[in-house]
Design a protein around this motif. Sequence first.
Motif, PDB file in Angstrom:
ATOM      1  N   LEU A   1      31.903  29.795  45.212  1.00  0.00           N
ATOM      2  CA  LEU A   1      32.600  31.072  45.092  1.00  0.00           C
ATOM      3  C   LEU A   1      31.969  32.112  46.017  1.00  0.00           C
ATOM      4  N   HIS A   2      30.649  32.116  46.067  1.00  0.00           N
ATOM      5  CA  HIS A   2      29.955  33.044  46.965  1.00  0.00           C
ATOM      6  C   HIS A   2      30.381  32.790  48.410  1.00  0.00           C
TER       7      HIS A   2
ATOM      8  N   VAL B   1      34.078  33.969  49.043  1.00  0.00           N
ATOM      9  CA  VAL B   1      34.248  35.422  48.991  1.00  0.00           C
ATOM     10  C   VAL B   1      33.459  36.134  50.079  1.00  0.00           C
ATOM     11  N   GLN B   2      32.230  35.704  50.292  1.00  0.00           N
ATOM     12  CA  GLN B   2      31.331  36.437  51.180  1.00  0.00           C
ATOM     13  C   GLN B   2      31.228  35.879  52.605  1.00  0.00           C
TER      14      GLN B   2
ATOM     15  N   GLY C   1      38.828  34.008  55.653  1.00  0.00           N
ATOM     16  CA  GLY C   1      39.224  35.187  54.896  1.00  0.00           C
ATOM     17  C   GLY C   1      40.646  35.155  54.371  1.00  0.00           C
TER      18      GLY C   1
ATOM     19  N   PRO D   1      44.052  36.457  48.569  1.00  0.00           N
ATOM     20  CA  PRO D   1      44.064  35.840  47.241  1.00  0.00           C
ATOM     21  C   PRO D   1      45.396  35.166  46.907  1.00  0.00           C
TER      22      PRO D   1
ATOM     23  N   TYR E   1      38.913  26.392  48.148  1.00  0.00           N
ATOM     24  CA  TYR E   1      37.842  26.634  47.186  1.00  0.00           C
ATOM     25  C   TYR E   1      37.419  25.332  46.496  1.00  0.00           C
TER      26      TYR E   1
END
Length: 146
Positions: free
Chosen positions: A2-3, A6-7, A12, A15, A24
Amino acid sequence: ALHWIVQHDAMGLDPDDPFLLQRYALAVFYYSSQDAQENSRGSGEGGKGGGKGNDSSSSAPRDKTNWLTMRGICSWRGIQCHHRPGTPPDSTTYDDNGGVTHLEISGSSQKFSGPLLPELFRALTDLRILDLSGNGITGTLGNEIG
């Protein structure tokens, strides 16, 4: 995972992107199937190119070509997707995201190990071929794989 998504995932995705869940889930598989030593080195961190892929030296524990990079999941080593309209039916590996139909990461040189998570199959709803032979994957195939 998840990190990373998202990061650090340079792709990018929005959602609402229909392929975000597949991207993911594959990241979860990648991180959950690494040994502790590789995980502590932060393999694939940052989405800046991941591994070199074809490096067969002992410092490259597995061929992770394009995994956890800004490239589309259909270009990640061992993954094939539905062909895109207007392309030949056998054109299933390309630099974009698409419905994953094949996950073929076989051979002991890949060194994937750990549990087989049911979430992977919940996300990869178009999966038709799964080959993880020669790895240290544990667990059973649940009802998700049907």
